[in-house]
Enzyme design. Sequence first.
Site, PDB file in Angstrom:
ATOM      1  N   SER B  43       1.331  -1.031  -0.039  1.00  0.00           N
ATOM      2  CA  SER B  43      -0.216  -0.238   0.128  1.00  0.00           C
ATOM      3  C   SER B  43       0.953   1.298   0.399  1.00  0.00           C
ATOM      4  CB  SER B  43      -0.916   0.140   1.249  1.00  0.00           C
ATOM      5  OG  SER B  43      -2.330  -1.026   1.023  1.00  0.00           O
ATOM      6  N   LEU B  70       2.130   1.194   7.155  1.00  0.00           N
ATOM      7  CA  LEU B  70       2.058   1.149   6.224  1.00  0.00           C
ATOM      8  C   LEU B  70       3.143   1.683   6.353  1.00  0.00           C
ATOM      9  CD1 LEU B  70      -1.553   2.604   6.282  1.00  0.00           C
ATOM     10  CD2 LEU B  70      -1.061   0.342   5.410  1.00  0.00           C
ATOM     11  N   ASN B 123      -7.276   0.586  -0.375  1.00  0.00           N
ATOM     12  CA  ASN B 123      -6.544  -0.705   1.931  1.00  0.00           C
ATOM     13  C   ASN B 123      -7.117   0.830   2.247  1.00  0.00           C
ATOM     14  OD1 ASN B 123      -5.918  -0.677   3.714  1.00  0.00           O
ATOM     15  ND2 ASN B 123      -3.825  -1.320   3.243  1.00  0.00           N
ATOM     16  N   CYS B 126      -6.673  -1.411   7.086  1.00  0.00           N
ATOM     17  CA  CYS B 126      -5.531  -1.682   7.696  1.00  0.00           C
ATOM     18  C   CYS B 126      -5.461  -1.619   8.981  1.00  0.00           C
ATOM     19  CB  CYS B 126      -4.098  -0.787   7.295  1.00  0.00           C
ATOM     20  SG  CYS B 126      -2.767  -1.056   8.302  1.00  0.00           S
ATOM     21  N   GLY B 213      -3.181 -15.476   8.410  1.00  0.00           N
ATOM     22  CA  GLY B 213      -2.819 -16.908   8.025  1.00  0.00           C
ATOM     23  C   GLY B 213      -4.000 -17.572   8.753  1.00  0.00           C
ATOM     24  N   GLY B 240      -6.031 -16.232   5.291  1.00  0.00           N
ATOM     25  CA  GLY B 240      -5.673 -17.574   5.074  1.00  0.00           C
ATOM     26  C   GLY B 240      -5.389 -18.357   3.963  1.00  0.00           C
TER      27      GLY B 240
HETATM   28  C1  LIG Z   1       3.693  -8.668   6.236  1.00  0.00           C
HETATM   29  C2  LIG Z   1       2.242  -8.194   5.675  1.00  0.00           C
HETATM   30  C3  LIG Z   1       1.495  -6.851   5.299  1.00  0.00           C
HETATM   31  C4  LIG Z   1       0.779  -6.400   5.163  1.00  0.00           C
HETATM   32  N1  LIG Z   1       0.548  -4.964   4.542  1.00  0.00           N
HETATM   33  C5  LIG Z   1      -1.209  -4.571   3.589  1.00  0.00           C
HETATM   34  C6  LIG Z   1      -0.838  -3.459   2.944  1.00  0.00           C
HETATM   35  O1  LIG Z   1      -0.033  -3.042   2.836  1.00  0.00           O
HETATM   36  N2  LIG Z   1      -1.828  -3.142   2.737  1.00  0.00           N
HETATM   37  C7  LIG Z   1      -2.659  -3.938   2.904  1.00  0.00           C
HETATM   38  O2  LIG Z   1      -4.227  -3.569   2.393  1.00  0.00           O
HETATM   39  N3  LIG Z   1      -3.160  -5.040   3.388  1.00  0.00           N
HETATM   40  C8  LIG Z   1      -1.428  -5.742   4.172  1.00  0.00           C
HETATM   41  N4  LIG Z   1      -1.816  -6.902   4.475  1.00  0.00           N
HETATM   42  C9  LIG Z   1      -3.343  -7.630   4.550  1.00  0.00           C
HETATM   43  C10 LIG Z   1      -2.822  -8.745   3.621  1.00  0.00           C
HETATM   44  O3  LIG Z   1      -2.476  -8.070   2.067  1.00  0.00           O
HETATM   45  C11 LIG Z   1      -3.979 -10.439   3.988  1.00  0.00           C
HETATM   46  O4  LIG Z   1      -5.103  -9.132   3.804  1.00  0.00           O
HETATM   47  C12 LIG Z   1      -3.739 -10.310   5.087  1.00  0.00           C
HETATM   48  O5  LIG Z   1      -2.929 -10.497   5.397  1.00  0.00           O
HETATM   49  C13 LIG Z   1      -4.843 -11.451   5.181  1.00  0.00           C
HETATM   50  O6  LIG Z   1      -4.329 -12.303   4.235  1.00  0.00           O
HETATM   51  P1  LIG Z   1      -3.350 -13.978   4.234  1.00  0.00           P
HETATM   52  O7  LIG Z   1      -3.615 -14.198   5.676  1.00  0.00           O
HETATM   53  O8  LIG Z   1      -3.048 -14.782   2.970  1.00  0.00           O
HETATM   54  O9  LIG Z   1      -2.284 -12.675   5.044  1.00  0.00           O
HETATM   55  C14 LIG Z   1      -0.194  -6.973   5.111  1.00  0.00           C
HETATM   56  C15 LIG Z   1      -0.232  -8.871   5.851  1.00  0.00           C
HETATM   57  C16 LIG Z   1       0.534  -8.609   5.712  1.00  0.00           C
HETATM   58  C17 LIG Z   1       0.964 -10.300   6.393  1.00  0.00           C
END
Ligand SMILES: Cc1cc2nc3c(=O)[nH]c(=O)nc-3n(C[C@H](O)[C@H](O)[C@H](O)COP(=O)(O)O)c2cc1C
Lengths: 301, 301, 266, 266
Positions: B43, B70, B123, B126, B213, B240
């Site tokens: 983002s 962010l 976004n 967050c 996750g 997840g």
């Molecule tokens: C290290 C990290 C950084 C993230 N940074 C952003 C971000 O900058 N913008 C955003 O919309 N979501 C961000 N997320 C959220 C992920 O895009 C996602 O919505 C969330 O982790 C759930 O998916 P997952 O379980 O596959 O990780 C971040 C997640 C993680 C783990």
Amino acid sequence: MYTLTGLELKNPTLLAAGVLGTTGASLCRVAREGGAGAVVTKSIGPVPKTGHPNPSMVRLDCGFLNAMGLPNPSYPAFLQELELAKKDAGVPVIASIFGGNPGEFAEVAEGLLPEKPDAFELNVSCPHAEGYGAAVGSNPCLVEAVTAAVKDVVDVPVWVKLTPNVSDITAIGNAAEAGGADAVVAINTVKGMAIDIESGYPVLGNRSGGLSGKAVKPVAVKCVYDLYTALEIPVIGVGGVSSWEDAVEMMMAGAAAVQVGSAVYDRMDVFSEIGAGIEAFLQRKGYSDVKKIIGLAHEMV
Amino acid sequence: MYTLTGLELKNPTLLAAGVLGTTGASLCRVAREGGAGAVVTKSIGPVPKTGHPNPSMVRLDCGFLNAMGLPNPSYPAFLQELELAKKDAGVPVIASIFGGNPGEFAEVAEGLLPEKPDAFELNVSCPHAEGYGAAVGSNPCLVEAVTAAVKDVVDVPVWVKLTPNVSDITAIGNAAEAGGADAVVAINTVKGMAIDIESGYPVLGNRSGGLSGKAVKPVAVKCVYDLYTALEIPVIGVGGVSSWEDAVEMMMAGAAAVQVGSAVYDRMDVFSEIGAGIEAFLQRKGYSDVKKIIGLAHEMV
Amino acid sequence: MLPLNVMTLPLNVSIERIVEESPLVRTFFFSHSFENMEPGQFVMVWIRGVDEVPMGLSRKNSITVQKVGEATSKLFELKEGDSFGLRGPFGKGFSLPAAGEKVLVIAGGVGAAPLSPYAEAAGDAGADVQTVLGARSAGDLLFEDRFSAVGALDVSTDDGSKGTKGFVTDVLRKLDVSAFDRIAVCGPEIMMVSVFRLLQEKDVLEKAEFSLHRYFKCGIGVCGACCIDPSGLRVCKDGPVFSGVQLLGSELGKYARDASGRRVKI
Amino acid sequence: MLPLNVMTLPLNVSIERIVEESPLVRTFFFSHSFENMEPGQFVMVWIRGVDEVPMGLSRKNSITVQKVGEATSKLFELKEGDSFGLRGPFGKGFSLPAAGEKVLVIAGGVGAAPLSPYAEAAGDAGADVQTVLGARSAGDLLFEDRFSAVGALDVSTDDGSKGTKGFVTDVLRKLDVSAFDRIAVCGPEIMMVSVFRLLQEKDVLEKAEFSLHRYFKCGIGVCGACCIDPSGLRVCKDGPVFSGVQLLGSELGKYARDASGRRVKI
Ligand SMILES: Cc1cc2nc3c(=O)[nH]c(=O)nc-3n(C[C@H](O)[C@H](O)[C@H](O)COP(=O)(O)O)c2cc1C
Ligand SMILES: Cc1cc2nc3c(=O)[nH]c(=O)nc-3n(C[C@H](O)[C@H](O)[C@H](O)COP(=O)(O)OP(=O)(O)OC[C@H]3O[C@@H](n4cnc5c(N)ncnc54)[C@H](O)[C@@H]3O)c2cc1C
Ligand SMILES: Cc1cc2nc3c(=O)[nH]c(=O)nc-3n(C[C@H](O)[C@H](O)[C@H](O)COP(=O)(O)OP(=O)(O)OC[C@H]3O[C@@H](n4cnc5c(N)ncnc54)[C@H](O)[C@@H]3O)c2cc1C
Ligand SMILES: Cc1cc2nc3c(=O)[nH]c(=O)nc-3n(C[C@H](O)[C@H](O)[C@H](O)COP(=O)(O)O)c2cc1C
Ligand code: FES
Ligand code: FES
């Protein structure tokens, strides 16, 4: 001895509502064999409910999903269970109750008073029962009104159990406090769902339900942490506690005591194990009193 | 080929925002080596931000907690990364952007337009950045205004990424749709926290953060399921997903495509693995088209 | 690689063969074998869109079902090749004998389902197995062949169409129950209570085990729906098989709780 | 039972011993031993209330730290008995030689920290180890004793207070680098670039490995903060040790990204 809203507990672990709390006998067993410091009953309502069709609870890789649908025999039929629990549990027995509006809550509380529950826990937070639970608990005005209505008719402590499925749990906590709550309990389950990909069917009979167990511990810790800052009254922590380490973490976030639900899946005596673990931890670290760790994380900056 | 708001994807797996999305080179790597059908950038906001102090991400028994805060070089500095990604990724590149108000969102979107992102993902979700993210995303009016403001200045698809930390995610989804969103993305992380019991310190530098996750998959599936019912526009599922089974589950809940974030921890090529797994599943079950499984759970009653 | 146990989400199994055991009882062979199941353990059978109900395993890869209501009726509509969901095996089974022990199996109606693999396992273990099998009439007798293959079989029918006319207890009264090292009982609750009383009279309760039925919700020992009085034991996790001694003074034969938790007379 | 790896929440360790290696460098021995660590792997060191920063393991149970800013200064305030948090070991270490191989270790400044256990492990593996160790002045030379215990040691100092006056490259030019089977390099980036160029000239890059430093946030390969151009390789997970060939045409020595992701000239 731990004191929680005036109740004396032999250890700060309580059985969470809706888990092994349908019968007086099982509440006694959790207290005696399990070693819980207090037990909370299944949530009891104004009329008998059979709950949702099965599957009503499944284990996941991380945690559990359930949609019991608040099955309960209604307060008149539950009196005999409460009587037995009060007679034999040897620990405080907290009646968890629910209703669709302040009047129903008050009716159920009054209805159970003859068997003298040591406290009431108001379930305004079940995520999967139409018109009950979280439907009430995400509305601060209603939470305040429900709390006040029960406070009006009982003179034992009233705890309010909160849902994490809101933008700001502290707003709901504040409403409970304003209504006269003696403590809040956080959290109930987190809205969740699983689908069987072989058939396309949602797994739970109710299609969706609430997530509990390990998966929700970080969510619960955060809610407890925020509530501890926002409220004057004690916060009772629940959600994913299955070891003494989890309990200590929850207490450092601000929990005056913890409740344990899903972890009875692994073993019944998780309560005495956690109680002993906390004691050993306090001793190893040289804390004179469990109070030293309650909310400790707020001081570490 | 899958079509998603007009974009052509070789498979319905996308890299989630904020994961391996800081540099153009790593976006290209996830596309080429990882096999993602499309990639979403970190983002990007109006001014450079270094983010929260470390620890900014930790692994838990179930899932991950993060509070990056962010971090981003701001849109002017990100243009060169976007340029590289667009040049070499070989798949659609979606720019994730954030701001504190509609004007800032529009400013960032316009600022990135020169490098022609294939779509924008807003976004508004967050959970751990003051004044940004969920502070916007739990307010339907603001979400509608932000969406409309970006729609006004760009002519590529605009997706809105939603937070699960609200009472009713469909209200926010509706607001995004009303603002002209071409799709919604659900979910961002779930508010969470962990405390180091040896010291009492919250583990994250920002004290609390967001859960991702395995732990959040049931929460994401439920949000996607509800949004699919409530909205006309496509829902992109995230939270997840780490296997093709998870992806199929998310799609049966209603996801037109899935994003994968935390699971890159295990392996980079999780995208091609999921893509191939979905294909094999469709073939085994005799589904002529992936569309047959999107939202399937809604029909199974 | 197939899992030995399915403790999390239901496994999808397809029906490989259906055997009509009697007009109201069918055996469903399914496409998964619970290699490490203990006889007496149960599975949760998910009839999608309807309900999920507990069923004892009648073999590693079969359940034997009596049609009684909604879920079982829906199950009876399924054909070979159709599928359902399965979780388990759950709970505590019957304890297995050592070689040379004398085992008495007492089965009533569909209670023969979990007892047939027990009789076979006991036989395999080198025990001396004798079975008393009861049913309403000759056509309802379940698994006569499986029981008689591993030892002596006495039969009773309510209508006298086969074996002793009357109940299993009428057969039992003629046996020297004290001669057995283990006694395994499963059947309708009224039948089990009669057997319980008889074994109590003969002072052999400590050798006996009973498989109970109660309303199950979670099936995994968490919700508390299936707890019995006054012990608070969970039928789904601490049972369904209990020793006679555990059941002394219990609610057995008096009442059970329905889905709402209300006590209902037996 | 202590864990071999700490991949989830930080482990609490206490400081057992502090060794002052030079005015600005200290070794902290901690109460945990990462028995299965590969030399070159790093740990995330959590100075509570301040920051968490990456540090190479200088032994199974020590880190060797140069005081440069906030977190390292705070670490320098800690005394024996105090504690910090540790996660790891993470990343990919230097590849170990087979017996009989000739190994050249090139360490600059605190780059000696991860290379000292490597030199020892190489020696243990039966390799023939030779080290070139550089520092600003004699007092800043790290682990001379550990390196010389396993093989020949050449030293360079910027001010000439010990060994060759100049840089490690001045020593290297005198060696026949093509005689080595493996070359392991760690030090400040400008030093590594000089070494890289020299080894490239001598056409031995494919035998060389370099341990890189970039700004780490997650440290576990998810956030992407540490990726290098143009490969997109993650220093924290695909590295920190990379082969010379992997680094050909890379950003090494040109720029790095700061905590916001902005490119900053080296
Ligand atoms: C290290 C990290 C950084 C993230 N940074 C952003 C971000 O900058 N913008 C955003 O919309 N979501 C961000 N997320 C959220 C992920 O895009 C996602 O919505 C969330 O982790 C759930 O998916 P997952 O379980 O596959 O990780 C971040 C997640 C993680 C783990
Ligand atoms: C441990 C155990 C093992 C069993 N093994 C067998 C077996 O091998 N073969 C067999 O035919 N039956 C067995 N049963 C009984 C079987 O579970 C019921 O016959 C079945 O649940 C009826 O479902 P239904 O929808 O057809 O009936 P319904 O119309 O729902 O109700 C009829 C009756 O079935 C019982 N029942 C319904 N749902 C449940 C439930 N969730 N848990 C328990 N009882 C329920 C109740 O007594 C109810 O009154 C077993 C029960 C238990 C507890
Ligand atoms: C894989 C790896 C291994 C390392 N091994 C050692 C070692 O064995 N001994 C040693 O003394 N140093 C080592 N470092 C460098 C060490 O991480 C920094 O010196 C330390 O982070 C400085 O923190 P500070 O708060 O004191 O400095 P700050 O005041 O925060 O900043 C000073 C400089 O330190 C660096 N730095 C700060 N935070 C980080 C971070 N999160 N990740 C990477 N760099 C950072 C930046 O270059 C920054 O400009 C290693 C770095 C990496 C990436
Ligand atoms: C099977 C089951 C039934 C529950 N029933 C109730 C209930 O009746 N009333 C209530 O307030 N909470 C109920 N809960 C929520 C728990 O009390 C608890 O808040 C939640 O499960 C999180 O704690 P845990 O992770 O320790 O299980 C139930 C939870 C489970 C798993
Ligand atoms: S059915 Fe839930 S505890 Fe037995
Ligand atoms: S620091 Fe996060 S990927 Fe390397």
